[in-house]
Design a protein around this motif. Structure first.
Motif, PDB file in Angstrom:
ATOM      1  N   GLU B 232      51.623  60.002  73.909  1.00  0.00           N
ATOM      2  CA  GLU B 232      52.890  59.654  74.596  1.00  0.00           C
ATOM      3  C   GLU B 232      54.125  59.523  73.925  1.00  0.00           C
ATOM      4  OE1 GLU B 232      51.504  56.173  76.928  1.00  0.00           O
ATOM      5  OE2 GLU B 232      49.604  57.427  77.655  1.00  0.00           O
ATOM      6  N   LEU B 233      54.060  58.963  73.026  1.00  0.00           N
ATOM      7  CA  LEU B 233      55.013  58.476  72.140  1.00  0.00           C
ATOM      8  C   LEU B 233      55.647  59.812  71.216  1.00  0.00           C
ATOM      9  CD1 LEU B 233      54.054  55.616  69.891  1.00  0.00           C
ATOM     10  CD2 LEU B 233      55.898  55.335  71.518  1.00  0.00           C
ATOM     11  N   MET B 234      54.790  60.700  71.073  1.00  0.00           N
ATOM     12  CA  MET B 234      55.052  61.914  70.447  1.00  0.00           C
ATOM     13  C   MET B 234      55.975  62.949  71.325  1.00  0.00           C
ATOM     14  SD  MET B 234      54.490  61.893  67.237  1.00  0.00           S
ATOM     15  CE  MET B 234      54.478  63.651  66.973  1.00  0.00           C
ATOM     16  N   GLU B 235      55.903  62.608  72.498  1.00  0.00           N
ATOM     17  CA  GLU B 235      56.397  63.532  73.589  1.00  0.00           C
ATOM     18  C   GLU B 235      57.843  63.568  73.503  1.00  0.00           C
ATOM     19  OE1 GLU B 235      56.499  64.089  78.409  1.00  0.00           O
ATOM     20  OE2 GLU B 235      55.331  62.466  77.309  1.00  0.00           O
ATOM     21  N   GLY B 236      58.420  64.480  72.617  1.00  0.00           N
ATOM     22  CA  GLY B 236      59.906  64.421  72.351  1.00  0.00           C
ATOM     23  C   GLY B 236      60.317  65.715  72.935  1.00  0.00           C
ATOM     24  N   GLU B 237      61.505  66.104  72.711  1.00  0.00           N
ATOM     25  CA  GLU B 237      62.334  67.223  73.424  1.00  0.00           C
ATOM     26  C   GLU B 237      61.302  68.463  72.871  1.00  0.00           C
ATOM     27  OE1 GLU B 237      65.529  68.633  70.658  1.00  0.00           O
ATOM     28  OE2 GLU B 237      66.175  66.948  71.863  1.00  0.00           O
ATOM     29  N   GLY B 238      61.208  69.361  73.602  1.00  0.00           N
ATOM     30  CA  GLY B 238      60.426  70.665  73.153  1.00  0.00           C
ATOM     31  C   GLY B 238      58.962  70.413  72.820  1.00  0.00           C
ATOM     32  N   GLY B 239      58.490  69.193  72.892  1.00  0.00           N
ATOM     33  CA  GLY B 239      56.896  69.084  72.925  1.00  0.00           C
ATOM     34  C   GLY B 239      56.297  69.052  74.134  1.00  0.00           C
ATOM     35  N   ARG B 242      50.310  68.638  76.319  1.00  0.00           N
ATOM     36  CA  ARG B 242      48.970  69.497  76.580  1.00  0.00           C
ATOM     37  C   ARG B 242      47.931  68.522  76.824  1.00  0.00           C
ATOM     38  NH1 ARG B 242      48.201  74.608  74.165  1.00  0.00           N
ATOM     39  NH2 ARG B 242      50.067  75.572  73.565  1.00  0.00           N
TER      40      ARG B 242
END
Lengths: 521, 251
Positions: B232-239, B242
């Motif tokens: 969830e933390l890594m859900e940045g823009e463009g990510g 999945r």
């Protein structure tokens, strides 16, 4: 506290040299050089911004430029760096490849680089999994959960330590600033994706067996060391040589012939078990299968050695020879192989048996070899050793190869086999089915069971030999029909012919009549 | 040798105190080694520097003091207890005596022993890695900093260092010994490990875990801040979001 060397490793406990690691590190250090390396950009996340992210296309372009290779090669090299764990992807972290687009990657910290000297410890993995559990319940994936349960069982004595350390590491990590914490978590996760890959993926750190000699230790330079080098060089000089055109021609011919039959170079039917985890290919090609596959039968036509080395092929050939009443050649050849490869204690006994059965005057399965070879062999048998029957065996082998093999390929037996041979359909597995397959993997039959089955087969065959030829001391009448049947001679009359030295004890000579008369059983 | 068939109340209390001391020291050791690992992770990266290395030295000196003290005390604890009652024949005199409290006593001591030796092994492997990395990334010259890997970490180790400084070991104030450099430190710990394994025969596989599998899940720790998972933390823009999936199904 770890039980090391639990297996009988015969002294093999050193991880082999991994030259790729040192070389990759050199390239990597150049890659991240602030002046000549890659340009990095910040990665924007919801909560924070983290620097030093690089794009896949930049990596490929830099590698192609620095190593002077084309894009495709740079891409595979980049993927290798990712697979080894020197660079990790920020999105889609489970797939260790370089994507030639704007997807982001980051350099892995040297603490998490792969090392040759130290294997990756299960203790660390257990601590990592416990940390993940602490963080959020139920977050472990299936294979991680399996690993966790297994480690809990086998490292039970350390488990208190593992949980304690996991808690402490978790708390220590929380002391860092938020962006650094995210980076550390990413690094750790990437490290374990490389070293504990999920099932169905290939790990770049696979290296086969451990070695006997420590590659990191220096070899002592003694006179013995130089002596070995000298012997090696002398032997290399003395080796017989072949023109490279000849040897290369042979290699080319081999490759051209076997290319379609190699399961890794071309599609094997129904599907390659190493890729799809479905073992139909192996079950269809078992040594003692009833109906062989078309590809297998085709291989028998390549060479006589190929036919003989395949158990099923040999069975087919044996059947053909039985119909032709020349089964003794193959039986003799097999007996010689058994002698050559068998135990030293049984050599004498086997040699005697072979002599009585195949070579002696009046032997029930007498083989037809020329006088000189027979002389040499009989003389050698006085003091039998492993290779005493080699000349005879070679002679019989060439006989079979030049004569019987050709006829076999034209025979109805072979044609029948070819007609019956199956060509299975190709499997088409969906992704879900492939996952199912990988979960259903089971070990194959134990080698002990296989050996027992082999011995039973051999015993069965030995009980079924057919004695099919005349003794050489009868009048040579090749067109005479001969007996075929079992070794039970109670039906036959015991007859001692006047010009024979007398039958061997325990053997009875088949009933002989004059020429021109057929005998049926 | 005084017969220990009858244990005085005072003696038992003393042993209990000693065990408690060892347990606290063990926790302190765990804290120090995990901080050491956090520091070691930054070695060779852009966050590396003389401050980091000094902090690492401090941390491992502290760890060394705790280890020395703990090993001495544990050796004393376990050799006093004598051989394990299960191994000893009835004929032989066992110092622990056949009393159930003796067996329990022994078990607890063995557990501490195994805990310490595991911690020691773990710390030793971290030390070796750190030694290797320090050798590979020496910071003696100015342009050595060019070879440090840009990993995205900026230094944030101040808080970790503070955590180390807050660690209390029971005997810290009593003993002041010299602190060795890294090579000697590793050698000393290796010697300690082998000595301990030789001096006292403990069947470490007989120690059982007190916790069931998964007992640490969802403890107070994880729920403190409403921790998000890394995904969830890594859900940045463009990510793209999945679901967790196996490599073969992804294209």
């Amino acid at each position: 506290m770890t039980i090391r060397n639990t297996l009988q490793d015969h002294g093999q406990r050193y991880r082999p040299r991994m030259a790729c690691l040192k070389k990759s590190e050199k390239v990597l250090l150049e890659m991240q050089d602030p002046k000549t390396g890659l340009k990095s950009q910040p990665q924007r996340l919801v909560i924070t911004t983290i620097p030093h992210a690089i794009t896949g296309e930049d990596i490929i372009a830099w590698l192609a430029d620095r190593l002077q290779v084309d894009t495709q090669e740079a891409r595979s090299f980049g993927s290798m760096l990712v697979a080894l764990g020197y660079i990790y992807p920020l999105q889609d972290h489970k797939r260790l490849v370089i994507k030639p687009d704007a997807s982001l990657y980051r350099f892995q910290t040297p603490y998490f680089w792969p090392t040759q000297q130290w294997p990756v410890e299960d203790t660390d993995y257990a601590i990592y999994l416990a940390k993940r559990n602490i963080r959020k319940k139920g977050i472990l994936e299936m294979h991680e959960q399996e690993h966790y349960n297994r480690l809990h069982k086998w490292m039970n004595h350390k488990w208190d330590f593992i949980v304690m350390q996991a808690k402490e590491q978790y708390r220590a990590a929380k002391e860092r600033k938020k962006p650094d914490r995210v980076v550390f978590d990413c690094q750790e996760r990437a490290y374990w994706v490389v070293h504990r890959p999920p099932p169905g993926t290939v790990s770049a750190m696979d290296y086969g067996l451990d070695r006997q000699i420590d590659p990191n230790s220096d070899e002592a330079v003694t006179p013995d060391f130089y002596e070995r080098i000298m012997i090696f060089t002398q032997q290399s000089i003395m080796r017989p040589r072949v023109k490279s055109s000849v040897s290369i021609g042979a290699l080319v011919k081999y490759c051209a012939t076997y290319n379609n039959h190699d399961p890794f170079l071309s599609n094997c039917l129904p599907s390659n078990p190493w890729i799809t985890d479905d073992v139909t290919f192996w079950t269809l090609n078992m040594p003692c299968v009833e109906i062989p596959t078309k590809m297998r039968v085709e291989r028998w036509t390549f060479s006589f050695a190929e036919l003989l080395s395949d158990t099923r092929g040999r069975d087919d050939f044996r059947l053909f020879l039985k119909k032709e009443f020349s089964g003794e050649n193959l039986a003799f050849w097999e007996a010689c192989e058994d002698l050559k490869w068998g135990k030293a204690a049984s050599i004498k006994e086997k040699a005697e048996h072979i002599y009585k059965t195949f070579l002696a005057r009046g032997a029930p399965r007498w083989i037809n070899i020329d006088g000189k070879t027979m002389e040499v062999t009989v003389k050698g048998l006085k003091h039998p050793h492993r290779y005493v029957l080699d000349p005879a065996q070679t002679h019989i082998y060439m006989l079979m190869k030049k004569d019987s093999y050709g006829r076999y390929q034209k025979s109805p037996v072979f044609k029948d086999t070819v007609k019956k041979a199956i060509c299975p359909d190709e499997h088409r597995f969906s992704g879900a089915q492939l996952e199912q397959n990988s979960k259903k993997r089971r070990p194959s039959l134990s080698p002990i069971i296989l050996r027992q089955m082999e011995q039973e087969q051999r015993a069965k065959m030995a009980a079924n030999i057919d004695i099919t030829q005349l003794c050489r001391f009868t009048t040579p009448v090749p067109h005479l029909a001969v007996y075929s049947g079992f070794t039970d001679y109670s039906h036959c009359h015991r007859l001692t012919l006047p010009h024979l030295p007398g039958p061997h004890p325990g053997l009875s000579v088949p009933h002989q009549r004059g020429p021109g008369q057929h005998l049926g059983v | 040798m005084t017969s220990r068939w009858r244990r005085s109340v005072g003696e038992l209390a003393l042993r209990g105190r000693q065990r408690g001391e060892c347990e606290r020291a063990q926790e302190a050791l765990g804290r120090v080694t995990s901080c050491f690992q956090q520091l070691a992770v930054s070695l060779g990266s852009s966050a590396d520097g003389s401050f980091l290395r000094d902090e690492m030295d401090e941390t491992r000196h502290l760890a060394q003091r705790i280890c020395r003290g703990l090993s001495r005390r544990l050796l004393r604890l376990l050799s006093d207890c004598g051989p394990a009652p299960s191994i000893v024949e009835d004929k032989q005199v066992s110092d622990c005596g056949p009393a159930p409290s003796g067996v329990e006593d022994r078990q607890v001591s063995e557990r501490l022993w195994v805990l310490f030796l595991s911690a020691l092994e773990h710390f030793l492997s971290d030390l070796r890695k750190a030694y290797n990395l320090i050798g590979r990334f020496p910071l003696t010259q100015r342009n050595d900093r060019r070879s440090l890997v840009n990993t995205g970490c900026m230094d944030g180790v101040v808080a970790v260092a503070a955590r180390v400084a807050s660690v209390q070991a029971p005997w810290l104030t009593m003993e002041e010994e010299q602190s060795p450099d890294l090579t000697n430190h590793i050698a000393e710990l290796e010697a300690m490990l082998s000595e301990m394994q030789l001096r006292v025969p403990v069947a470490f596989w007989s120690v059982e875990a007190t916790q069931l599998a998964g007992a640490e899940c969802g403890g107070l720790e994880g729920l403190e801040e409403g921790e998000d998972s890394l995904e969830e933390l890594m859900e940045g823009e463009g990510g793209s979001r999945r679901p967790a999936c196996c490599c073969l199904t992804c294209v």
